[in-house]
Enzyme design. Sequence first.
Site, short mmCIF file in Angstrom:
data_model
loop_
_atom_site.label_atom_id
_atom_site.label_comp_id
_atom_site.label_asym_id
_atom_site.label_seq_id
_atom_site.Cartn_x
_atom_site.Cartn_y
_atom_site.Cartn_z
N LYS A 249 40.28 44.83 34.71
CA LYS A 249 39.10 44.74 35.58
C LYS A 249 37.99 45.63 35.05
O LYS A 249 38.28 46.62 34.38
CB LYS A 249 39.46 45.24 36.99
CG LYS A 249 40.31 44.31 37.81
CD LYS A 249 40.61 44.93 39.17
CE LYS A 249 41.46 44.02 40.03
NZ LYS A 249 40.81 42.78 40.43
N ARG B 241 49.61 36.56 43.59
CA ARG B 241 50.28 35.29 43.89
C ARG B 241 51.63 35.20 43.18
O ARG B 241 52.53 34.49 43.63
CB ARG B 241 49.37 34.11 43.54
CG ARG B 241 48.96 34.07 42.12
CD ARG B 241 47.76 33.17 41.88
NE ARG B 241 46.49 33.83 42.19
CZ ARG B 241 45.31 33.23 42.11
NH1 ARG B 241 45.22 31.97 41.77
NH2 ARG B 241 44.20 33.88 42.39
N1 BES Z 1 43.46 42.32 44.09
C1 BES Z 1 42.58 41.36 43.57
C2 BES Z 1 41.65 40.73 44.62
C3 BES Z 1 40.69 41.63 45.33
C4 BES Z 1 39.39 41.74 44.92
C5 BES Z 1 41.09 42.30 46.47
C6 BES Z 1 38.50 42.55 45.60
C7 BES Z 1 40.19 43.10 47.17
C8 BES Z 1 38.90 43.22 46.74
C9 BES Z 1 43.37 40.22 42.91
O1 BES Z 1 44.58 40.58 42.35
C10 BES Z 1 42.50 39.67 41.82
O2 BES Z 1 42.17 40.41 40.95
N2 BES Z 1 42.16 38.40 41.91
C11 BES Z 1 41.33 37.78 40.96
C12 BES Z 1 41.85 36.36 40.75
C13 BES Z 1 41.20 35.65 39.60
C14 BES Z 1 41.66 36.27 38.28
C15 BES Z 1 41.58 34.20 39.66
C16 BES Z 1 39.90 37.74 41.48
O3 BES Z 1 39.71 37.60 42.68
O4 BES Z 1 38.98 37.91 40.68
ZN ZN Z 2 44.42 41.28 40.36
#
Ligand code: BES
Ligand code: ZN
Length: 496
Positions: free
Chosen positions: A270, A344
């Site tokens: 990230k 997921r």
């Molecule tokens: N934990 C994150 C989602 C999240 C984002 C929670 C902001 C709380 C605040 C999750 O694991 C994630 O990173 N999801 C990705 C999915 C994508 C790679 C399809 C996302 O939301 O960008």
């Molecule tokens: Zn994630």
Amino acid sequence: MKYTISQTTLKNATSAARVIVYSSKKTLKKDIAFDSDLTTFIDTIIDSKQLDDTKENMHVFSKVINLSLVTYYFLSAHPKQPRKGIRYVFGELSRHLKKHAYPQVDIFFCMPYKPTMLCQSVEGLGLGCYSYTTYKSDSFNGAATPKSASTIHFAVKATKENKEALKRGEILASSQNIARDLANCPSNDLTPADFISYAYHQFEDTSVDITCFEKSDLEDMNMGALLAVAKGSNNAPYLLQLHLNKSSKKKPIVLVGKGVTFDSGGISIKPSKSMGQMKADMSGAAAVLASMKGLHDLGESRPVIALIPLVENMPSSTAYKPGDVLTAKNKKTIEVINTDAEGRLILADSLCYAVEQKPGLIIDIATLTGACLVALGNVANGICSNRSAVATAFKSHEHITGEPAWELPIYPEFLDYLKSDVADLINCAENRLAGTATAAVFLQQFVDDIPWLHIDMASTMHYGKSSGHIVKGMSGAGTRSLIEFVQQVDLKKLID
Ligand code: BES
Ligand code: ZN
Ligand code: ZN
């Protein structure tokens, strides 16, 4: 803070702080029926422009009575208006009371009230004054250390219903505060193993049955997706199971909570801005644990199983990688497109295990997609279900919990977005379309046809400022919704 209850009048009050809760300025004079020299004082306040409840929910006035200073808090509440609900205004009040150390505060309702409103008052008081001070040293915190009233006295009839309502409010608030403590805790002090220790401590000496599956157990259980996410970290993964009312012959409700104690994104790392917030990527797990504590303390008799997969998602030479193919517990194969779509994966194996428990209903709750924040802002959680009656029933409780939920459709077409060239599924769509719902469609592949509700709480995980009962920081959201829904849902009505 202690709560007491007995019908007393404002006229006979001896406390230094008195709260007058009202819904209409028009009827307030009539509602305050007493005959002391206070009448003129209060009449003047009511008539004055200072009590403008269109701008502020709370107005504070002081007067010297019998040589001591008495402070009156006028609290304007409209249970049906947003930001004026009982829980909300009592949350505001609790932050004001924190600046003082009143021995007793008396609460007078100058409006019709029901037991649910007493419950929500106590929720507001318990939630609004929360602060996360674990890492504030005394010398640093110094004079800012919050005070609190020692007794909050509700001047209402001490009926069984009213007393129970106060107790319920206390349990609901303290449960959510458990979830807040867990989500606010930094990940260096809350690894998967630390979460397990905390859970054992919370349920020590209770009848709740606890099982902790460790890495070798997860291997025996063929949880290839969960294990893959954990590979990049030195902190071992676990699956925690709690069982409330295990001896019940009824079909259980299974609650599954995403427990990623830190989500760096893994190899698909990230951006560093706000990455620290990902210490709370176990907020679903926190809500599940906290709601189990609440259900237990409320004496719930229904069988409920909590499943909490716990991992840390880190990049390293041992981490899982884009392009890897994983095999989930139900033998479905998953091609990894993005290691940041890890929630997921750990939920997939946990849902397969949930199905094996032959439940009447599965509910998962997770900080799953940033797309949920984009869609719903900070206001509502996204919900998806394979039975429309389940989503509707869940949504119907939002006026009680004050936690809005909005259903997103899981169109069968979304499954096309998850087709892989080499495996059964990809872990996330290559496009960014319908991000929250496609994540739900992915999860749906692991629940067979059991009635299932998915709650994406990424939207309400964190608040940037305090308002009402909401406190800046990690929210503990979902806890009260889970408790309310588990207690109220009629499993027979969920078949449509
Ligand atoms: N934990 C994150 C989602 C999240 C984002 C929670 C902001 C709380 C605040 C999750 O694991 C994630 O990173 N999801 C990705 C999915 C994508 C790679 C399809 C996302 O939301 O960008
Ligand atoms: Zn994630
Ligand atoms: Zn995550």
